[in-house]
Write a protein that holds these residues in place. Sequence first.
Motif, PDB file in Angstrom:
ATOM      1  N   VAL A  61      31.850  32.792  39.043  1.00  8.04           N
ATOM      2  CA  VAL A  61      33.254  33.139  39.279  1.00  8.04           C
ATOM      3  C   VAL A  61      33.613  32.868  40.735  1.00  8.04           C
ATOM      4  O   VAL A  61      32.749  32.825  41.612  1.00  8.04           O
ATOM      5  CB  VAL A  61      33.535  34.623  38.945  1.00  8.04           C
ATOM      6  N   ARG A  62      34.873  32.691  40.980  1.00 11.05           N
ATOM      7  CA  ARG A  62      35.374  32.579  42.355  1.00 11.05           C
ATOM      8  C   ARG A  62      35.365  33.967  42.970  1.00 11.05           C
ATOM      9  O   ARG A  62      35.921  34.904  42.400  1.00 11.05           O
ATOM     10  CB  ARG A  62      36.791  32.015  42.350  1.00 11.05           C
ATOM     11  N   TRP A  63      34.734  34.104  44.131  1.00  9.93           N
ATOM     12  CA  TRP A  63      34.700  35.414  44.782  1.00  9.93           C
ATOM     13  C   TRP A  63      36.040  35.662  45.464  1.00  9.93           C
ATOM     14  O   TRP A  63      36.342  35.107  46.487  1.00  9.93           O
ATOM     15  CB  TRP A  63      33.558  35.481  45.783  1.00  9.93           C
ATOM     16  N   GLY A  64      36.821  36.488  44.833  1.00 10.60           N
ATOM     17  CA  GLY A  64      38.184  36.790  45.256  1.00 10.60           C
ATOM     18  C   GLY A  64      39.016  36.958  44.007  1.00 10.60           C
ATOM     19  O   GLY A  64      39.479  35.981  43.410  1.00 10.60           O
ATOM     20  N   LEU A  65      39.176  38.212  43.564  1.00 10.66           N
ATOM     21  CA  LEU A  65      39.800  38.474  42.265  1.00 10.66           C
ATOM     22  C   LEU A  65      41.296  38.192  42.294  1.00 10.66           C
ATOM     23  O   LEU A  65      42.007  38.572  43.233  1.00 10.66           O
ATOM     24  CB  LEU A  65      39.532  39.929  41.865  1.00 10.66           C
ATOM     25  N   ILE A  66      41.758  37.514  41.238  1.00  6.80           N
ATOM     26  CA  ILE A  66      43.184  37.294  41.023  1.00  6.80           C
ATOM     27  C   ILE A  66      43.570  38.050  39.754  1.00  6.80           C
ATOM     28  O   ILE A  66      43.041  37.753  38.676  1.00  6.80           O
ATOM     29  CB  ILE A  66      43.526  35.804  40.848  1.00  6.80           C
ATOM     30  N   PRO A  67      44.457  39.034  39.815  1.00  2.42           N
ATOM     31  CA  PRO A  67      44.866  39.758  38.600  1.00  2.42           C
ATOM     32  C   PRO A  67      45.443  38.804  37.566  1.00  2.42           C
ATOM     33  O   PRO A  67      46.119  37.831  37.911  1.00  2.42           O
ATOM     34  CB  PRO A  67      45.925  40.741  39.110  1.00  2.42           C
ATOM     35  N   SER A  68      45.183  39.083  36.300  1.00  2.20           N
ATOM     36  CA  SER A  68      45.648  38.185  35.239  1.00  2.20           C
ATOM     37  C   SER A  68      47.168  38.065  35.206  1.00  2.20           C
ATOM     38  O   SER A  68      47.704  37.050  34.763  1.00  2.20           O
ATOM     39  CB  SER A  68      45.142  38.684  33.883  1.00  2.20           C
ATOM     40  N   TRP A  69      47.859  39.117  35.670  1.00  2.87           N
ATOM     41  CA  TRP A  69      49.326  39.109  35.619  1.00  2.87           C
ATOM     42  C   TRP A  69      49.961  38.436  36.840  1.00  2.87           C
ATOM     43  O   TRP A  69      51.181  38.286  36.915  1.00  2.87           O
ATOM     44  CB  TRP A  69      49.855  40.537  35.511  1.00  2.87           C
ATOM     45  N   LYS A  71      51.546  35.870  39.198  1.00  2.00           N
ATOM     46  CA  LYS A  71      52.228  34.595  39.011  1.00  2.00           C
ATOM     47  C   LYS A  71      51.856  33.592  40.106  1.00  2.00           C
ATOM     48  O   LYS A  71      51.763  32.393  39.850  1.00  2.00           O
ATOM     49  CB  LYS A  71      53.748  34.805  38.991  1.00  2.00           C
ATOM     50  N   ASN A  72      51.625  34.102  41.302  1.00  2.67           N
ATOM     51  CA  ASN A  72      51.288  33.229  42.422  1.00  2.67           C
ATOM     52  C   ASN A  72      50.192  33.893  43.251  1.00  2.67           C
ATOM     53  O   ASN A  72      50.441  34.881  43.947  1.00  2.67           O
ATOM     54  CB  ASN A  72      52.522  32.977  43.297  1.00  2.67           C
ATOM     55  N   PRO A  73      48.965  33.358  43.216  1.00  5.83           N
ATOM     56  CA  PRO A  73      47.872  33.965  43.979  1.00  5.83           C
ATOM     57  C   PRO A  73      48.141  34.027  45.472  1.00  5.83           C
ATOM     58  O   PRO A  73      47.582  34.880  46.173  1.00  5.83           O
ATOM     59  CB  PRO A  73      46.683  33.050  43.680  1.00  5.83           C
ATOM     60  N   ASP A  74      48.990  33.147  45.966  1.00  2.00           N
ATOM     61  CA  ASP A  74      49.284  33.142  47.398  1.00  2.00           C
ATOM     62  C   ASP A  74      50.036  34.396  47.826  1.00  2.00           C
ATOM     63  O   ASP A  74      50.137  34.689  49.023  1.00  2.00           O
ATOM     64  CB  ASP A  74      50.107  31.910  47.772  1.00  2.00           C
ATOM     65  N   ASP A  75      50.558  35.151  46.856  1.00  2.00           N
ATOM     66  CA  ASP A  75      51.277  36.381  47.170  1.00  2.00           C
ATOM     67  C   ASP A  75      50.316  37.544  47.416  1.00  2.00           C
ATOM     68  O   ASP A  75      50.763  38.640  47.776  1.00  2.00           O
ATOM     69  CB  ASP A  75      52.240  36.751  46.037  1.00  2.00           C
ATOM     70  N   PHE A  76      49.012  37.349  47.195  1.00  2.00           N
ATOM     71  CA  PHE A  76      48.031  38.425  47.303  1.00  2.00           C
ATOM     72  C   PHE A  76      47.078  38.176  48.464  1.00  2.00           C
ATOM     73  O   PHE A  76      46.768  37.036  48.798  1.00  2.00           O
ATOM     74  CB  PHE A  76      47.206  38.530  46.012  1.00  2.00           C
ATOM     75  N   SER A  77      46.630  39.274  49.051  1.00  2.00           N
ATOM     76  CA  SER A  77      45.507  39.175  49.964  1.00  2.00           C
ATOM     77  C   SER A  77      44.277  38.778  49.162  1.00  2.00           C
ATOM     78  O   SER A  77      44.248  38.912  47.935  1.00  2.00           O
ATOM     79  CB  SER A  77      45.266  40.516  50.668  1.00  2.00           C
ATOM     80  N   LEU A  78      43.251  38.310  49.841  1.00  2.00           N
ATOM     81  CA  LEU A  78      42.030  37.899  49.157  1.00  2.00           C
ATOM     82  C   LEU A  78      41.275  39.151  48.708  1.00  2.00           C
ATOM     83  O   LEU A  78      40.693  39.872  49.523  1.00  2.00           O
ATOM     84  CB  LEU A  78      41.168  37.056  50.093  1.00  2.00           C
ATOM     85  N   LEU A  79      41.268  39.408  47.401  1.00  2.00           N
ATOM     86  CA  LEU A  79      40.693  40.644  46.860  1.00  2.00           C
ATOM     87  C   LEU A  79      39.207  40.452  46.560  1.00  2.00           C
ATOM     88  O   LEU A  79      38.789  40.423  45.411  1.00  2.00           O
ATOM     89  CB  LEU A  79      41.443  41.053  45.582  1.00  2.00           C
ATOM     90  N   PHE A  80      38.406  40.333  47.622  1.00  2.00           N
ATOM     91  CA  PHE A  80      36.978  40.133  47.390  1.00  2.00           C
ATOM     92  C   PHE A  80      36.221  41.451  47.300  1.00  2.00           C
ATOM     93  O   PHE A  80      35.092  41.497  46.830  1.00  2.00           O
ATOM     94  CB  PHE A  80      36.355  39.218  48.448  1.00  2.00           C
ATOM     95  N   ASN A  81      36.822  42.541  47.774  1.00  2.00           N
ATOM     96  CA  ASN A  81      36.274  43.882  47.612  1.00  2.00           C
ATOM     97  C   ASN A  81      37.289  44.771  46.922  1.00  2.00           C
ATOM     98  O   ASN A  81      38.497  44.533  46.990  1.00  2.00           O
ATOM     99  CB  ASN A  81      35.925  44.509  48.966  1.00  2.00           C
ATOM    100  N   ALA A  82      36.783  45.800  46.252  1.00  2.00           N
ATOM    101  CA  ALA A  82      37.646  46.810  45.627  1.00  2.00           C
ATOM    102  C   ALA A  82      37.047  48.180  45.910  1.00  2.00           C
ATOM    103  O   ALA A  82      35.840  48.379  45.740  1.00  2.00           O
ATOM    104  CB  ALA A  82      37.741  46.588  44.115  1.00  2.00           C
ATOM    105  N   GLY A 146      49.980  25.750  34.456  1.00  2.00           N
ATOM    106  CA  GLY A 146      49.604  24.599  33.646  1.00  2.00           C
ATOM    107  C   GLY A 146      48.579  24.917  32.585  1.00  2.00           C
ATOM    108  O   GLY A 146      48.208  24.040  31.796  1.00  2.00           O
ATOM    109  N   GLY A 147      48.093  26.152  32.558  1.00  2.00           N
ATOM    110  CA  GLY A 147      47.143  26.566  31.530  1.00  2.00           C
ATOM    111  C   GLY A 147      45.693  26.509  31.950  1.00  2.00           C
ATOM    112  O   GLY A 147      44.811  26.877  31.177  1.00  2.00           O
ATOM    113  N   THR A 148      45.411  26.053  33.178  1.00  2.00           N
ATOM    114  CA  THR A 148      44.037  26.024  33.658  1.00  2.00           C
ATOM    115  C   THR A 148      43.574  27.449  33.951  1.00  2.00           C
ATOM    116  O   THR A 148      44.247  28.197  34.654  1.00  2.00           O
ATOM    117  CB  THR A 148      43.913  25.174  34.932  1.00  2.00           C
ATOM    118  N   GLU A 149      42.405  27.805  33.419  1.00  2.00           N
ATOM    119  CA  GLU A 149      41.894  29.160  33.581  1.00  2.00           C
ATOM    120  C   GLU A 149      40.761  29.189  34.595  1.00  2.00           C
ATOM    121  O   GLU A 149      39.913  28.292  34.626  1.00  2.00           O
ATOM    122  CB  GLU A 149      41.407  29.705  32.237  1.00  2.00           C
ATOM    123  N   ILE A 150      40.748  30.212  35.419  1.00  2.00           N
ATOM    124  CA  ILE A 150      39.698  30.379  36.416  1.00  2.00           C
ATOM    125  C   ILE A 150      39.188  31.819  36.350  1.00  2.00           C
ATOM    126  O   ILE A 150      39.976  32.765  36.245  1.00  2.00           O
ATOM    127  CB  ILE A 150      40.218  30.047  37.839  1.00  2.00           C
TER     128      ILE A 150
END
Length: 251
Positions: A61-69, A71-82, A146-150
Amino acid sequence: MCGRFALTDTPDAVQSLLAVTDFEPFPPRYNIAPTQPVLMALSGPSRGPGANLPSRQSVLVRWGLIPSWAKNPDDFSLLFNARSETAAEKASFRTAMRHRRTLVPANGFYEWRRVGSKRAEPYWVRPRDGGLIAFAGLMESWSDPGGTEIDTGAILTTEANEDLRGIHHRMPVIIRPEDFDRWLDCLNQEPRHVADLLKPADPGFFEAVPVSDRVNKVANAGPGLQERVERHDEKASGTKSANDTDQLDLF
């Protein structure tokens, strides 16, 4: 906090610890950083007589979680820890805490102790007796327009134990092998049922080794990053200073 870690043991050792299926060999990695691929283990389809025995599968997996909901990952800080204390309630991590808890194999992690206002000293934090450990992780899948899943992921943290508190006030959650099944069982174990696992490592479990600031640069790799260096100020080796401030304190 966990902003860098290493996985240098053999693939056979990792497979033995995690009991994963569909496993592919990999080279030693001495300086794993956010946005890079990391290995995680999660529950797979049941196996065995009556299909009652759980299996585990490995995934990169890419280290840096992106919530499934999102719309734009650039709107989030890099969520590598929780933060483990609040992950079950936070919108970004709530679904993963309920449905996609994982294990992240490692041989240790790096942490930085702030010295003054502009300098930070790195430490290689490893089990005192050596060997592999497993961080508590979360995984989430995200699809672009575009439907690409990560597949993406984060490492859960908790308050630092007394051995590491002088370096940083947070540390990754360590899941013991005897608790692997319960942590990964998202079908029967709700987050409240595994909350007792989200605690600091026992005192004496880790040792912190002062290392070169070469680890600060992601491009640097190799076993030399984990070699001990001598410093004039070694007060962090006792990890008892209450005046040290934070490094990379995001979550």
